[in-house]
Design a protein around this motif. Structure first.
Motif, PDB file in Angstrom:
ATOM      1  N   TRP A 199      -4.698  -5.590 -10.750  1.00 47.44           N
ATOM      2  CA  TRP A 199      -5.040  -5.297  -9.549  1.00 47.44           C
ATOM      3  C   TRP A 199      -6.195  -6.863  -9.586  1.00 47.44           C
ATOM      4  O   TRP A 199      -6.993  -6.877 -10.610  1.00 47.44           O
ATOM      5  N   ARG A 200      -6.303  -7.474  -8.400  1.00 45.90           N
ATOM      6  CA  ARG A 200      -7.570  -8.248  -8.254  1.00 45.90           C
ATOM      7  C   ARG A 200      -8.496  -7.568  -7.114  1.00 45.90           C
ATOM      8  O   ARG A 200      -7.891  -7.475  -5.964  1.00 45.90           O
ATOM      9  N   LEU A 201      -9.717  -7.682  -7.501  1.00 46.37           N
ATOM     10  CA  LEU A 201     -10.730  -7.271  -6.551  1.00 46.37           C
ATOM     11  C   LEU A 201     -11.330  -8.498  -6.021  1.00 46.37           C
ATOM     12  O   LEU A 201     -11.919  -9.203  -6.674  1.00 46.37           O
ATOM     13  N   PRO A 253       0.853  -1.189   0.035  1.00 39.76           N
ATOM     14  CA  PRO A 253       0.160   0.004   0.019  1.00 39.76           C
ATOM     15  C   PRO A 253       0.880   1.418  -0.068  1.00 39.76           C
ATOM     16  O   PRO A 253       1.929   1.284   0.436  1.00 39.76           O
ATOM     17  N   ASN A 254       0.183   2.356  -0.317  1.00 43.83           N
ATOM     18  CA  ASN A 254       0.770   3.422  -0.191  1.00 43.83           C
ATOM     19  C   ASN A 254      -0.110   4.806   0.018  1.00 43.83           C
ATOM     20  O   ASN A 254      -1.466   4.527  -0.423  1.00 43.83           O
ATOM     21  N   GLU A 255       0.160   5.774   0.472  1.00 47.75           N
ATOM     22  CA  GLU A 255      -0.737   6.894   1.017  1.00 47.75           C
ATOM     23  C   GLU A 255      -1.580   7.573  -0.231  1.00 47.75           C
ATOM     24  O   GLU A 255      -2.778   7.927  -0.117  1.00 47.75           O
ATOM     25  N   LEU A 256      -0.831   7.646  -1.508  1.00 48.93           N
ATOM     26  CA  LEU A 256      -1.590   8.330  -2.505  1.00 48.93           C
ATOM     27  C   LEU A 256      -2.481   7.240  -3.019  1.00 48.93           C
ATOM     28  O   LEU A 256      -3.779   7.869  -3.076  1.00 48.93           O
ATOM     29  N   ASP A 257      -2.482   6.154  -3.191  1.00 47.44           N
ATOM     30  CA  ASP A 257      -3.732   5.488  -3.771  1.00 47.44           C
ATOM     31  C   ASP A 257      -4.701   5.144  -2.672  1.00 47.44           C
ATOM     32  O   ASP A 257      -5.700   4.957  -3.041  1.00 47.44           O
ATOM     33  N   ARG A 258      -4.253   4.884  -1.460  1.00 49.97           N
ATOM     34  CA  ARG A 258      -5.163   5.176  -0.337  1.00 49.97           C
ATOM     35  C   ARG A 258      -6.171   6.230  -0.459  1.00 49.97           C
ATOM     36  O   ARG A 258      -7.341   5.854  -0.292  1.00 49.97           O
ATOM     37  N   ARG A 259      -5.764   7.342  -0.633  1.00 48.44           N
ATOM     38  CA  ARG A 259      -6.439   8.535  -0.793  1.00 48.44           C
ATOM     39  C   ARG A 259      -7.373   8.420  -1.860  1.00 48.44           C
ATOM     40  O   ARG A 259      -8.427   9.103  -1.887  1.00 48.44           O
ATOM     41  N   ARG A 260      -6.856   7.952  -2.998  1.00 45.83           N
ATOM     42  CA  ARG A 260      -7.622   7.856  -4.124  1.00 45.83           C
ATOM     43  C   ARG A 260      -8.691   7.007  -4.054  1.00 45.83           C
ATOM     44  O   ARG A 260      -9.713   7.358  -4.569  1.00 45.83           O
ATOM     45  N   ILE A 261      -8.594   5.848  -3.266  1.00 46.60           N
ATOM     46  CA  ILE A 261      -9.539   5.082  -3.022  1.00 46.60           C
ATOM     47  C   ILE A 261     -10.737   5.557  -2.135  1.00 46.60           C
ATOM     48  O   ILE A 261     -12.017   5.658  -2.603  1.00 46.60           O
ATOM     49  N   VAL A 262     -10.084   6.152  -0.892  1.00 44.04           N
ATOM     50  CA  VAL A 262     -10.994   7.010  -0.169  1.00 44.04           C
ATOM     51  C   VAL A 262     -12.054   8.141  -0.786  1.00 44.04           C
ATOM     52  O   VAL A 262     -13.195   8.120  -0.736  1.00 44.04           O
ATOM     53  N   SER A 278     -13.865   2.730   5.721  1.00 45.48           N
ATOM     54  CA  SER A 278     -12.404   2.892   6.061  1.00 45.48           C
ATOM     55  C   SER A 278     -11.772   1.828   4.997  1.00 45.48           C
ATOM     56  O   SER A 278     -12.386   0.883   4.557  1.00 45.48           O
ATOM     57  N   VAL A 279     -10.648   2.646   4.663  1.00 44.32           N
ATOM     58  CA  VAL A 279      -9.530   1.978   3.791  1.00 44.32           C
ATOM     59  C   VAL A 279      -8.276   1.586   4.639  1.00 44.32           C
ATOM     60  O   VAL A 279      -7.746   2.508   5.174  1.00 44.32           O
ATOM     61  N   VAL A 280      -8.285   0.510   4.633  1.00 44.41           N
ATOM     62  CA  VAL A 280      -7.110  -0.174   5.613  1.00 44.41           C
ATOM     63  C   VAL A 280      -5.968  -0.588   4.848  1.00 44.41           C
ATOM     64  O   VAL A 280      -6.199  -1.366   3.991  1.00 44.41           O
ATOM     65  N   ASP A 281      -4.606  -0.432   4.956  1.00 44.84           N
ATOM     66  CA  ASP A 281      -3.526  -1.061   4.252  1.00 44.84           C
ATOM     67  C   ASP A 281      -3.225  -2.375   4.713  1.00 44.84           C
ATOM     68  O   ASP A 281      -3.398  -2.652   5.909  1.00 44.84           O
ATOM     69  N   VAL A 282      -3.209  -3.270   3.708  1.00 44.31           N
ATOM     70  CA  VAL A 282      -2.835  -4.553   3.804  1.00 44.31           C
ATOM     71  C   VAL A 282      -1.723  -4.884   3.017  1.00 44.31           C
ATOM     72  O   VAL A 282      -1.281  -4.104   2.186  1.00 44.31           O
ATOM     73  N   ASP A 283      -0.858  -5.865   3.432  1.00 42.97           N
ATOM     74  CA  ASP A 283       0.161  -6.321   2.509  1.00 42.97           C
ATOM     75  C   ASP A 283      -0.097  -6.546   0.998  1.00 42.97           C
ATOM     76  O   ASP A 283      -1.027  -7.376   0.537  1.00 42.97           O
ATOM     77  N   GLY A 284       0.409  -5.690   0.173  1.00 44.08           N
ATOM     78  CA  GLY A 284      -0.036  -5.517  -1.195  1.00 44.08           C
ATOM     79  C   GLY A 284      -1.239  -5.021  -1.774  1.00 44.08           C
ATOM     80  O   GLY A 284      -1.623  -5.320  -3.025  1.00 44.08           O
ATOM     81  N   GLY A 285      -1.792  -4.201  -0.729  1.00 46.91           N
ATOM     82  CA  GLY A 285      -3.208  -3.458  -1.307  1.00 46.91           C
ATOM     83  C   GLY A 285      -3.848  -2.914  -0.127  1.00 46.91           C
ATOM     84  O   GLY A 285      -3.341  -2.467   0.720  1.00 46.91           O
ATOM     85  N   ILE A 330     -18.996  -3.203  11.869  1.00 46.70           N
ATOM     86  CA  ILE A 330     -18.150  -3.143  10.844  1.00 46.70           C
ATOM     87  C   ILE A 330     -18.053  -4.383  10.081  1.00 46.70           C
ATOM     88  O   ILE A 330     -17.837  -5.325  10.962  1.00 46.70           O
ATOM     89  N   ILE A 331     -18.238  -4.275   8.861  1.00 49.43           N
ATOM     90  CA  ILE A 331     -18.269  -5.333   8.016  1.00 49.43           C
ATOM     91  C   ILE A 331     -17.119  -5.305   6.820  1.00 49.43           C
ATOM     92  O   ILE A 331     -16.985  -4.201   6.504  1.00 49.43           O
ATOM     93  N   ASP A 332     -16.276  -6.192   6.274  1.00 51.09           N
ATOM     94  CA  ASP A 332     -15.580  -6.064   5.383  1.00 51.09           C
ATOM     95  C   ASP A 332     -16.371  -5.858   3.966  1.00 51.09           C
ATOM     96  O   ASP A 332     -17.476  -6.671   3.765  1.00 51.09           O
ATOM     97  N   VAL A 333     -16.088  -5.005   3.057  1.00 51.85           N
ATOM     98  CA  VAL A 333     -16.754  -4.818   1.899  1.00 51.85           C
ATOM     99  C   VAL A 333     -15.817  -5.385   0.591  1.00 51.85           C
ATOM    100  O   VAL A 333     -16.516  -6.129  -0.234  1.00 51.85           O
ATOM    101  N   ALA A 334     -14.735  -5.138   0.688  1.00 52.97           N
ATOM    102  CA  ALA A 334     -13.881  -5.461  -0.345  1.00 52.97           C
ATOM    103  C   ALA A 334     -12.328  -5.468  -0.439  1.00 52.97           C
ATOM    104  O   ALA A 334     -11.986  -4.928   0.759  1.00 52.97           O
ATOM    105  N   LEU A 335     -11.642  -6.125  -0.799  1.00 48.68           N
ATOM    106  CA  LEU A 335     -10.078  -6.304  -0.812  1.00 48.68           C
ATOM    107  C   LEU A 335      -9.517  -6.124  -2.311  1.00 48.68           C
ATOM    108  O   LEU A 335     -10.008  -6.734  -3.046  1.00 48.68           O
TER     109      LEU A 335
END
Length: 119
Positions: A81-83, A17-26, A41-48, A66-71
């Motif tokens: 990218w894998r969704l 993960p990186n801050e720029l793409d995390r902000r793009r997702i948010v 919420s968008v949480v950093d995980v290993d590789g995404g 709170i439930i998981d929506v997407a990875l």
């Protein structure tokens, strides 16, 4: 492979993960059709990134927790990218689609006509 190539591969592999793409997702999730009144919420995980949100429909969590929506996972070797969507019955992540651009994942998440992600 020489050391310069290894350094390049190593840098690419740690790109997410990186801050720029995390902000793009948010920012991109603000255009979603479903549950626009909650803040995912968008949480950093290993590789995404993992997206979670309060369960407004109460279909998954009757108390609205709170439930998981997407990875979203980036595969540097193929530059794709894998969704994944969360199968809440089994508690597992299942592959939904493969994308070349992060923007196309955001479009998929925001439309969600089948209610695969925003349950």
């Amino acid at each position: 492979m020489n050391s310069a190539t290894l350094g390049y591969r190593s840098a690419r592999m740690s790109a997410h993960p990186n801050e720029l793409d995390r902000r793009r997702i948010v920012r991109g999730l603000k255009a979603r059709r479903r549950y626009r009144y909650v803040e995912p919420s968008v949480v950093d995980v290993d590789g995404g990134y993992r997206i979670a949100s309060p369960c407004c429909s109460r279909n998954i969590d009757a108390e609205g927790g709170i439930i998981d929506v997407a990875l979203l996972l980036f595969e540097p070797e193929n530059e794709i990218w894998r969704l994944f969507w969360k199968n809440h019955k089994t508690g597992t992540w299942e592959l939904h689609s493969v994308h070349v651009r992060l923007a196309s994942i955001l479009e998929q998440l925001n439309m969600d006509d089948e209610r695969t992600f925003w349950q």
